[in-house]
Design a protein around this motif. Sequence first.
Motif, short mmCIF file in Angstrom:
data_model
loop_
_atom_site.label_atom_id
_atom_site.label_comp_id
_atom_site.label_asym_id
_atom_site.label_seq_id
_atom_site.Cartn_x
_atom_site.Cartn_y
_atom_site.Cartn_z
N LEU A 82 7.49 -0.17 -1.35
CA LEU A 82 7.85 0.01 0.04
C LEU A 82 7.42 1.41 0.52
N VAL A 86 4.33 1.96 3.19
CA VAL A 86 4.70 2.42 4.54
C VAL A 86 4.07 3.78 4.86
N GLY A 109 0.51 -4.11 2.86
CA GLY A 109 1.97 -4.10 2.78
C GLY A 109 2.44 -4.73 1.47
N PRO A 110 3.75 -4.75 1.26
CA PRO A 110 4.27 -5.17 -0.05
C PRO A 110 4.49 -6.68 -0.21
N TYR A 111 4.23 -7.50 0.83
CA TYR A 111 4.74 -8.88 0.77
C TYR A 111 3.67 -9.98 0.70
N TYR A 165 10.64 -12.12 4.89
CA TYR A 165 9.48 -12.76 4.25
C TYR A 165 9.95 -13.67 3.13
N TYR A 199 10.00 -5.97 13.09
CA TYR A 199 10.52 -5.96 11.73
C TYR A 199 10.99 -4.56 11.38
N ILE A 201 11.90 -2.10 8.39
CA ILE A 201 11.81 -2.00 6.93
C ILE A 201 13.23 -1.79 6.39
N ARG A 220 8.67 -1.59 12.42
CA ARG A 220 7.28 -1.97 12.53
C ARG A 220 7.20 -2.95 13.69
N HIS A 223 4.15 -8.54 13.65
CA HIS A 223 2.76 -8.65 13.19
C HIS A 223 2.51 -9.89 12.36
N HIS A 225 0.08 -11.08 9.21
CA HIS A 225 -0.79 -10.56 8.15
C HIS A 225 -1.88 -11.58 7.84
N GLN A 239 -3.80 -6.82 9.99
CA GLN A 239 -2.57 -7.26 10.65
C GLN A 239 -2.88 -7.35 12.13
C1 DHB Z 1 6.36 -3.05 4.86
C2 DHB Z 1 6.62 -4.28 5.34
C3 DHB Z 1 5.68 -4.95 6.01
O1 DHB Z 1 5.90 -6.18 6.50
C4 DHB Z 1 4.45 -4.39 6.21
O2 DHB Z 1 3.58 -5.10 6.87
C5 DHB Z 1 4.17 -3.14 5.72
C6 DHB Z 1 5.14 -2.46 5.03
C7 DHB Z 1 7.39 -2.38 4.10
O3 DHB Z 1 8.55 -2.80 4.23
O4 DHB Z 1 7.03 -1.50 3.33
#
Ligand code: DHB
Length: 285
Positions: A82, A86, A109-111, A165, A199, A201, A220, A223, A225, A239
């Motif tokens: 994360l 970020v 990103g992480p997902y 997610y 969203y 974080i 954020r 978005h 992805h 994104q």
């Molecule tokens: C994070 C989450 C996301 O959905 C993203 O696109 C980028 C970073 C996060 O929580 O680190």
Amino acid sequence: MTTTEHSPSAAASGASATERFQQDKSPYDAVKNVSPERVDKLARQVLAGVHQTIRDNQVTYDEYNALKAWMIQVGLDGEWPLFLDVWVEHVVEDVNTAHRHGNKGSIEGPYYVPDAPEQGAEGTIPMRDGEAGDPLVWEAQITSTDGTPLQGKVELWHADADGYYSQFAPGIPEWNLRGTFSTGPDGKFKITTIRPAPYQIPTDGSCGKLIAAAGWHAWRPAHLHVKVSAPGHELLTAQLYFPGDPHNGDDIADAVKPELILDPKPDGHGGYTIDYGFVLDPVEG
Ligand code: DHB
Ligand code: FE
């Protein structure tokens, strides 16, 4: 949404991102031929930046110990993915795609999860009955930088209307809002999904602690992805964002570029259509 409601999912999201990344042994393999000279240079330069910050700001022992405690806790919370995605990844992404003539990219990103279910060139992303969120129909094409249509695929993943997610927050079907759309030779695709929400974080762990201590916000913009690929072409990770989102201008992850903002048209029934297409760069050499 209160912090308490957010907590179980946020904690789980961080831990599963770490677990998943650890299962992948290839990050080390991919750099096994990097020279000691390069490692030495990078490590020295990062440390020099830290040292300079300490000198410039006369950092105290209390502050140093707080940093130590915080860094230990980031690991225990499973929040290194994360933190890095970020606050660091956007620069790595910039540096590695600056040569491109086709689409601008953005952070992964992480997902991301590979191998989401195949839906063909036209289809609806896996979603629950009555999935919340305005319907979105996306009809466009993949082409090369010279305009040639490319037979390729769009992997799409995004958060639900609560900002969660699948596979990272509990209680969501495995492949919810994750799909692979493979095109024919004309490169055309038509995807039906829902419009995701802005969203936040996760704020209940160590990254949230930094955000609160620094007086930042955790948002954020909403978005979508994508990873877009075609043989002989560079993989595009991007994104896409929605115009008017209050966080397009101050994304915590610094991952918005003007070229990545969509132009959704109301479909007259509460949903939207979009026609954002992808231009991929041929692999050189
Ligand atoms: C994070 C989450 C996301 O959905 C993203 O696109 C980028 C970073 C996060 O929580 O680190
Ligand atoms: Fe995301």
